[in-house]
Design a protein around this motif. Structure first.
Motif, PDB file in Angstrom:
ATOM      1  N   UNK A   1      -6.120  -5.085  10.052  1.00  0.00           N
ATOM      2  CA  UNK A   1      -7.224  -4.952   9.168  1.00  0.00           C
ATOM      3  C   UNK A   1      -8.193  -3.703   9.136  1.00  0.00           C
ATOM      4  N   UNK A   2      -7.923  -2.950  10.511  1.00  0.00           N
ATOM      5  CA  UNK A   2      -8.376  -1.617  10.537  1.00  0.00           C
ATOM      6  C   UNK A   2      -7.909  -0.495   9.519  1.00  0.00           C
ATOM      7  N   UNK A   3      -6.480  -0.641   9.517  1.00  0.00           N
ATOM      8  CA  UNK A   3      -5.834   0.103   8.507  1.00  0.00           C
ATOM      9  C   UNK A   3      -5.951  -0.394   7.137  1.00  0.00           C
ATOM     10  N   UNK A   4      -6.204  -1.528   6.889  1.00  0.00           N
ATOM     11  CA  UNK A   4      -6.543  -1.996   5.381  1.00  0.00           C
ATOM     12  C   UNK A   4      -7.899  -1.370   4.988  1.00  0.00           C
ATOM     13  N   UNK A   5      -8.812  -1.277   5.839  1.00  0.00           N
ATOM     14  CA  UNK A   5      -9.958  -0.687   5.408  1.00  0.00           C
ATOM     15  C   UNK A   5      -9.941   1.115   5.382  1.00  0.00           C
ATOM     16  N   UNK A   6      -9.154   1.457   6.328  1.00  0.00           N
ATOM     17  CA  UNK A   6      -8.923   3.075   6.410  1.00  0.00           C
ATOM     18  C   UNK A   6      -8.218   3.367   5.204  1.00  0.00           C
ATOM     19  N   UNK A  36     -10.364   7.768  -8.268  1.00  0.00           N
ATOM     20  CA  UNK A  36     -11.583   7.363  -8.034  1.00  0.00           C
ATOM     21  C   UNK A  36     -11.710   6.988  -6.364  1.00  0.00           C
ATOM     22  N   UNK A  37     -13.015   7.164  -5.827  1.00  0.00           N
ATOM     23  CA  UNK A  37     -13.090   6.911  -4.550  1.00  0.00           C
ATOM     24  C   UNK A  37     -13.222   5.270  -4.046  1.00  0.00           C
ATOM     25  N   UNK A  38     -13.456   4.809  -5.049  1.00  0.00           N
ATOM     26  CA  UNK A  38     -13.779   3.210  -4.877  1.00  0.00           C
ATOM     27  C   UNK A  38     -13.421   2.612  -6.376  1.00  0.00           C
ATOM     28  N   UNK A  39     -12.258   1.896  -6.149  1.00  0.00           N
ATOM     29  CA  UNK A  39     -11.993   1.116  -7.708  1.00  0.00           C
ATOM     30  C   UNK A  39     -11.580  -0.220  -7.193  1.00  0.00           C
ATOM     31  N   UNK A  40     -12.327  -1.401  -7.808  1.00  0.00           N
ATOM     32  CA  UNK A  40     -12.101  -2.953  -7.361  1.00  0.00           C
ATOM     33  C   UNK A  40     -11.042  -3.209  -8.393  1.00  0.00           C
ATOM     34  N   UNK A  41     -10.545  -2.658  -9.092  1.00  0.00           N
ATOM     35  CA  UNK A  41      -9.531  -3.214 -10.102  1.00  0.00           C
ATOM     36  C   UNK A  41      -8.114  -3.622  -9.382  1.00  0.00           C
ATOM     37  N   UNK A  42      -7.691  -2.962  -8.261  1.00  0.00           N
ATOM     38  CA  UNK A  42      -6.573  -3.441  -7.362  1.00  0.00           C
ATOM     39  C   UNK A  42      -6.875  -3.048  -5.908  1.00  0.00           C
ATOM     40  N   UNK A  43      -6.473  -3.669  -4.989  1.00  0.00           N
ATOM     41  CA  UNK A  43      -6.513  -3.375  -3.652  1.00  0.00           C
ATOM     42  C   UNK A  43      -5.179  -2.873  -3.041  1.00  0.00           C
ATOM     43  N   UNK A  44      -5.088  -2.419  -1.962  1.00  0.00           N
ATOM     44  CA  UNK A  44      -4.000  -1.608  -1.281  1.00  0.00           C
ATOM     45  C   UNK A  44      -3.227  -2.667  -0.812  1.00  0.00           C
TER      46      UNK A  44
END
Length: 187
Positions: free
Chosen positions: A36-41, A53-61
């Protein structure tokens, strides 16, 4: 195009590594916390590399997809022997992957289900995994090469490698950040 094809080959390999890690971990809470930490990082470097972009909510990693897969494996373990509940949990996992718009989320969920189902039958796992990966062609034509990831998995000898956990966890976000910087300054 070659990098996108390599990405889809890597999906079954990363799902398998998660599956193997889950099978052999002595502390699933620490494993889940690291993942989970890796996902956030990874989210900001992923968004920078993929969208600029710094934060794009269209897709998640995709690491978020691995977190979902891990939680699904925990639920499978918790409800072992209760097939209908496990099927409902798997379907819920697919729904979460779709709702969160996780890149490669649906293929990951499909592959982790196949790996769990055939966890004691390596040959069946490989062939079923290849079929599952091929089914994902409808999501992206690059999944045509994803079965090659299961070919690589077939040759896994069951032994743990000698690499550093820190290096393994940091490689992905650092590589994404490097790609984002190259894209920003090279073009």
């Amino acid at each position: 195009l070659v990098l996108q094809a390599m990405e889809t080959v890597a999906v079954p390999i990363f799902v398998f590594l998660l599956f193997e890690g889950f099978q052999h971990t002595s502390d699933w809470k620490k494993y889940l916390a690291r993942l989970a930490g890796l996902a956030v990082l990874t989210e900001i470097p992923y968004d920078l590399a993929m969208n600029g972009k710094m934060l794009e909510l269209g897709t998640q990693n995709p690491v978020i997809g691995l977190v979902l897969c891990f939680v699904l494996l925990l639920l499978f373990r918790r409800f072992a022997g209760k097939k209908l509940i496990c099927i409902a949990m798997a379907l819920a996992g697919f729904v979460w992957a779709i709702m969160l718009k996780v890149d490669h989320g649906v293929p990951m969920m499909l592959m982790i289900c196949v790996m769990h189902l055939f966890r004691n039958k390596k040959m069946y796992m490989g062939f079923s995994g290849m079929a599952a990966a091929a089914l994902c062609i409808g999501l992206s034509p690059f999944y045509l090469v994803a079965p090659m990831g299961f070919l690589a998995i077939h040759f896994y000898n069951g032994e743990k490698g000698n690499s550093s956990r820190l290096v393994n966890y940091l490689f992905y976000p650092v590589a994404l950040l490097a790609m984002a910087l190259i894209a920003k300054f090279a073009f």
